[in-house]
Design a protein around this motif. Structure first.
Motif, PDB file in Angstrom:
ATOM      1  N   MET A   1      50.951  -1.782  96.201  1.00  0.00           N
ATOM      2  CA  MET A   1      51.073  -2.446  94.740  1.00  0.00           C
ATOM      3  C   MET A   1      51.503  -3.768  95.004  1.00  0.00           C
ATOM      4  SD  MET A   1      53.946  -1.134  91.992  1.00  0.00           S
ATOM      5  CE  MET A   1      54.234  -1.807  90.643  1.00  0.00           C
ATOM      6  N   GLU A   2      50.900  -4.590  94.178  1.00  0.00           N
ATOM      7  CA  GLU A   2      51.101  -6.083  94.208  1.00  0.00           C
ATOM      8  C   GLU A   2      51.984  -6.497  92.904  1.00  0.00           C
ATOM      9  OE1 GLU A   2      47.345  -8.128  94.364  1.00  0.00           O
ATOM     10  OE2 GLU A   2      46.903  -7.458  96.362  1.00  0.00           O
ATOM     11  N   PHE A   3      52.853  -7.209  93.251  1.00  0.00           N
ATOM     12  CA  PHE A   3      53.901  -7.854  92.209  1.00  0.00           C
ATOM     13  C   PHE A   3      53.343  -9.275  91.646  1.00  0.00           C
ATOM     14  CE2 PHE A   3      56.854  -5.564  94.960  1.00  0.00           C
ATOM     15  CZ  PHE A   3      57.337  -4.635  93.789  1.00  0.00           C
ATOM     16  N   ASP A   4      53.311  -9.156  90.283  1.00  0.00           N
ATOM     17  CA  ASP A   4      53.133 -10.261  89.638  1.00  0.00           C
ATOM     18  C   ASP A   4      53.805 -10.886  88.681  1.00  0.00           C
ATOM     19  OD1 ASP A   4      51.268 -12.621  88.383  1.00  0.00           O
ATOM     20  OD2 ASP A   4      49.752 -11.410  87.462  1.00  0.00           O
ATOM     21  N   PHE A   5      54.581 -11.895  88.830  1.00  0.00           N
ATOM     22  CA  PHE A   5      55.833 -12.269  87.933  1.00  0.00           C
ATOM     23  C   PHE A   5      55.227 -13.192  86.942  1.00  0.00           C
ATOM     24  CE2 PHE A   5      58.247 -10.244  91.246  1.00  0.00           C
ATOM     25  CZ  PHE A   5      59.078  -9.459  90.646  1.00  0.00           C
ATOM     26  N   THR A   6      54.106 -13.597  86.972  1.00  0.00           N
ATOM     27  CA  THR A   6      53.473 -14.622  85.782  1.00  0.00           C
ATOM     28  C   THR A   6      53.502 -14.339  84.629  1.00  0.00           C
ATOM     29  OG1 THR A   6      51.582 -15.355  87.419  1.00  0.00           O
ATOM     30  CG2 THR A   6      51.518 -15.864  85.211  1.00  0.00           C
ATOM     31  N   PRO A   7      53.526 -12.850  83.970  1.00  0.00           N
ATOM     32  CA  PRO A   7      53.839 -12.655  82.642  1.00  0.00           C
ATOM     33  C   PRO A   7      55.246 -12.846  82.278  1.00  0.00           C
ATOM     34  CG  PRO A   7      52.507 -10.881  83.642  1.00  0.00           C
ATOM     35  CD  PRO A   7      52.769 -11.996  84.845  1.00  0.00           C
ATOM     36  N   VAL A   8      56.077 -12.551  83.312  1.00  0.00           N
ATOM     37  CA  VAL A   8      57.590 -12.646  83.190  1.00  0.00           C
ATOM     38  C   VAL A   8      57.809 -14.042  82.731  1.00  0.00           C
ATOM     39  CG1 VAL A   8      59.725 -12.454  84.240  1.00  0.00           C
ATOM     40  CG2 VAL A   8      58.243 -10.611  84.670  1.00  0.00           C
ATOM     41  N   ILE A   9      57.393 -15.020  83.645  1.00  0.00           N
ATOM     42  CA  ILE A   9      57.370 -16.612  83.330  1.00  0.00           C
ATOM     43  C   ILE A   9      56.962 -16.981  82.057  1.00  0.00           C
ATOM     44  CG2 ILE A   9      56.940 -18.873  84.497  1.00  0.00           C
ATOM     45  CD1 ILE A   9      56.681 -17.759  86.933  1.00  0.00           C
ATOM     46  N   THR A  10      55.818 -16.298  81.716  1.00  0.00           N
ATOM     47  CA  THR A  10      55.568 -16.754  80.341  1.00  0.00           C
ATOM     48  C   THR A  10      56.257 -16.242  79.038  1.00  0.00           C
ATOM     49  OG1 THR A  10      52.942 -16.480  81.231  1.00  0.00           O
ATOM     50  CG2 THR A  10      53.377 -16.385  78.515  1.00  0.00           C
ATOM     51  N   TYR A  11      56.853 -15.095  79.212  1.00  0.00           N
ATOM     52  CA  TYR A  11      57.681 -14.592  78.251  1.00  0.00           C
ATOM     53  C   TYR A  11      59.110 -14.643  78.619  1.00  0.00           C
ATOM     54  CZ  TYR A  11      53.706 -12.386  76.149  1.00  0.00           C
ATOM     55  OH  TYR A  11      52.463 -11.941  75.565  1.00  0.00           O
ATOM     56  N   PHE A  12      59.390 -15.585  79.520  1.00  0.00           N
ATOM     57  CA  PHE A  12      61.115 -15.791  79.788  1.00  0.00           C
ATOM     58  C   PHE A  12      61.834 -16.244  78.692  1.00  0.00           C
ATOM     59  CE2 PHE A  12      64.742 -17.547  82.130  1.00  0.00           C
ATOM     60  CZ  PHE A  12      64.912 -16.493  82.994  1.00  0.00           C
ATOM     61  N   PRO A  13      61.074 -17.458  77.923  1.00  0.00           N
ATOM     62  CA  PRO A  13      61.962 -17.531  76.673  1.00  0.00           C
ATOM     63  C   PRO A  13      62.393 -16.499  75.642  1.00  0.00           C
ATOM     64  CG  PRO A  13      60.113 -19.212  77.139  1.00  0.00           C
ATOM     65  CD  PRO A  13      60.046 -17.975  78.176  1.00  0.00           C
ATOM     66  N   THR A  14      61.304 -15.537  75.716  1.00  0.00           N
ATOM     67  CA  THR A  14      61.700 -14.255  74.719  1.00  0.00           C
ATOM     68  C   THR A  14      62.863 -13.647  75.298  1.00  0.00           C
ATOM     69  OG1 THR A  14      59.294 -14.316  74.415  1.00  0.00           O
ATOM     70  CG2 THR A  14      60.508 -12.331  73.913  1.00  0.00           C
ATOM     71  N   LEU A  15      62.746 -13.600  76.565  1.00  0.00           N
ATOM     72  CA  LEU A  15      63.654 -12.628  77.419  1.00  0.00           C
ATOM     73  C   LEU A  15      65.189 -13.288  77.201  1.00  0.00           C
ATOM     74  CD1 LEU A  15      62.269 -11.626  80.801  1.00  0.00           C
ATOM     75  CD2 LEU A  15      62.400 -10.514  78.712  1.00  0.00           C
ATOM     76  N   LEU A  16      65.181 -14.605  77.184  1.00  0.00           N
ATOM     77  CA  LEU A  16      66.420 -15.504  77.051  1.00  0.00           C
ATOM     78  C   LEU A  16      66.806 -15.409  75.485  1.00  0.00           C
ATOM     79  CD1 LEU A  16      65.736 -18.966  78.824  1.00  0.00           C
ATOM     80  CD2 LEU A  16      67.200 -16.765  79.626  1.00  0.00           C
ATOM     81  N   LYS A  17      65.998 -15.325  74.474  1.00  0.00           N
ATOM     82  CA  LYS A  17      66.565 -15.042  73.307  1.00  0.00           C
ATOM     83  C   LYS A  17      67.214 -13.567  72.979  1.00  0.00           C
ATOM     84  CE  LYS A  17      62.880 -17.649  70.975  1.00  0.00           C
ATOM     85  NZ  LYS A  17      61.787 -17.809  69.769  1.00  0.00           N
ATOM     86  N   GLY A  18      66.508 -12.402  73.882  1.00  0.00           N
ATOM     87  CA  GLY A  18      67.330 -11.312  73.853  1.00  0.00           C
ATOM     88  C   GLY A  18      68.562 -11.426  74.563  1.00  0.00           C
ATOM     89  N   VAL A  19      68.836 -12.082  75.722  1.00  0.00           N
ATOM     90  CA  VAL A  19      69.977 -12.374  76.133  1.00  0.00           C
ATOM     91  C   VAL A  19      70.949 -13.037  75.080  1.00  0.00           C
ATOM     92  CG1 VAL A  19      71.516 -13.635  77.841  1.00  0.00           C
ATOM     93  CG2 VAL A  19      69.361 -12.588  78.590  1.00  0.00           C
ATOM     94  N   GLY A  20      70.473 -14.067  74.263  1.00  0.00           N
ATOM     95  CA  GLY A  20      71.567 -14.521  73.587  1.00  0.00           C
ATOM     96  C   GLY A  20      71.878 -13.558  72.180  1.00  0.00           C
ATOM     97  N   VAL A  21      70.954 -12.581  71.629  1.00  0.00           N
ATOM     98  CA  VAL A  21      71.311 -11.912  70.867  1.00  0.00           C
ATOM     99  C   VAL A  21      72.137 -10.628  71.371  1.00  0.00           C
ATOM    100  CG1 VAL A  21      70.460  -9.942  69.391  1.00  0.00           C
ATOM    101  CG2 VAL A  21      69.217 -12.062  69.455  1.00  0.00           C
TER     102      VAL A  21
END
Length: 217
Positions: free
Chosen positions: A1-21
């Motif tokens: 299994m290969e890890f690919d964190f590229t989508p995480v980087i792309t949607y990281f601002p969305t995750l930060l908004k979730g942290v803010g909420v």
């Protein structure tokens, strides 16, 4: 299994908004549960049984039923009569849940304060409620810091449960990204690390607060 964190980087601002909420919810719930829990504890100890028994039943009810069930009851049950935004339901649900636990802590710490201090205060001319508010309650607050801190750390983690009713906190914010990228494992790893960092910061803050108030116990 290969890890690919590229989508995480792309949607990281969305995750930060979730942290803010999640952080905003946690701050409001912390204030509500601590202040409300203290009020419930004081009233349940220092008033007659007609008033104190319903409050003790409130504590028992919220401590013996699952948080998710309480949220569903507020959101779907009361939602049949009144339209309540999901974030308000989340704050109320978490607030009442942890208010009950904090009230139980305050009841124990208030009772741990020596009764002799109450008698000494009254002998110096303090009234009943002035003694409670200015002598007993401050000591109880300081003694309850370790337990309250642990409760607040648990509460922050429990904000993830609010995703079940559509509150856009961290877990909910990641669900869309996962559905698009099909990389759930990478997102869950990052989310877990975010919660870990938040918990570490809260533990450091609690330890600092305990050191600052240690001499007053």
């Amino acid at each position: 299994m290969e890890f690919d964190f590229t989508p995480v980087i792309t949607y990281f601002p969305t995750l930060l908004k979730g942290v803010g909420v999640a952080s905003l919810i946690a701050i409001v719930v912390a204030f509500m549960s601590i202040v409300g829990g203290l009020i419930v504890a004081v009233i349940s100890i220092y008033t007659n049984k007609v008033v104190s028994w319903p409050l003790r039943f409130f504590i028992w009810l919220f401590m013996t039923t699952p948080l998710l069930l309480q949220l569903y009851f507020l959101y779907f049950g009361l939602g049949e009569w009144i339209l309540i935004p999901a974030i308000v339901v989340g704050i109320l649900g978490l607030g009442f849940h942890y208010m009950a636990y904090n009230a139980d802590i305050f009841i124990a710490t208030i009772k741990s304060v020596s009764g002799g201090q109450y008698e000494a205060s009254r002998s110096l001319g303090f009234g009943h409620w002035n003694t409670i508010l200015y002598i007993i309650v401050p000591q109880a607050l300081i003694r309850s810091i370790p337990q309250l801190g642990n409760n607040m750390i648990l509460m922050v983690k429990d904000t993830s449960v609010l995703s079940a009713i559509g509150v856009a906190e961290l877990v909910y914010a990641s669900q869309y990204a996962i559905s698009v990228s099909f990389r759930p494992f990478e997102f869950f790893i990052v989310i877990a690390m975010m919660y870990y960092v938040i918990n570490i910061l809260m533990e450091l803050g609690q330890a600092w607060l305990e050191r600052q108030t240690a001499y007053r116990r």
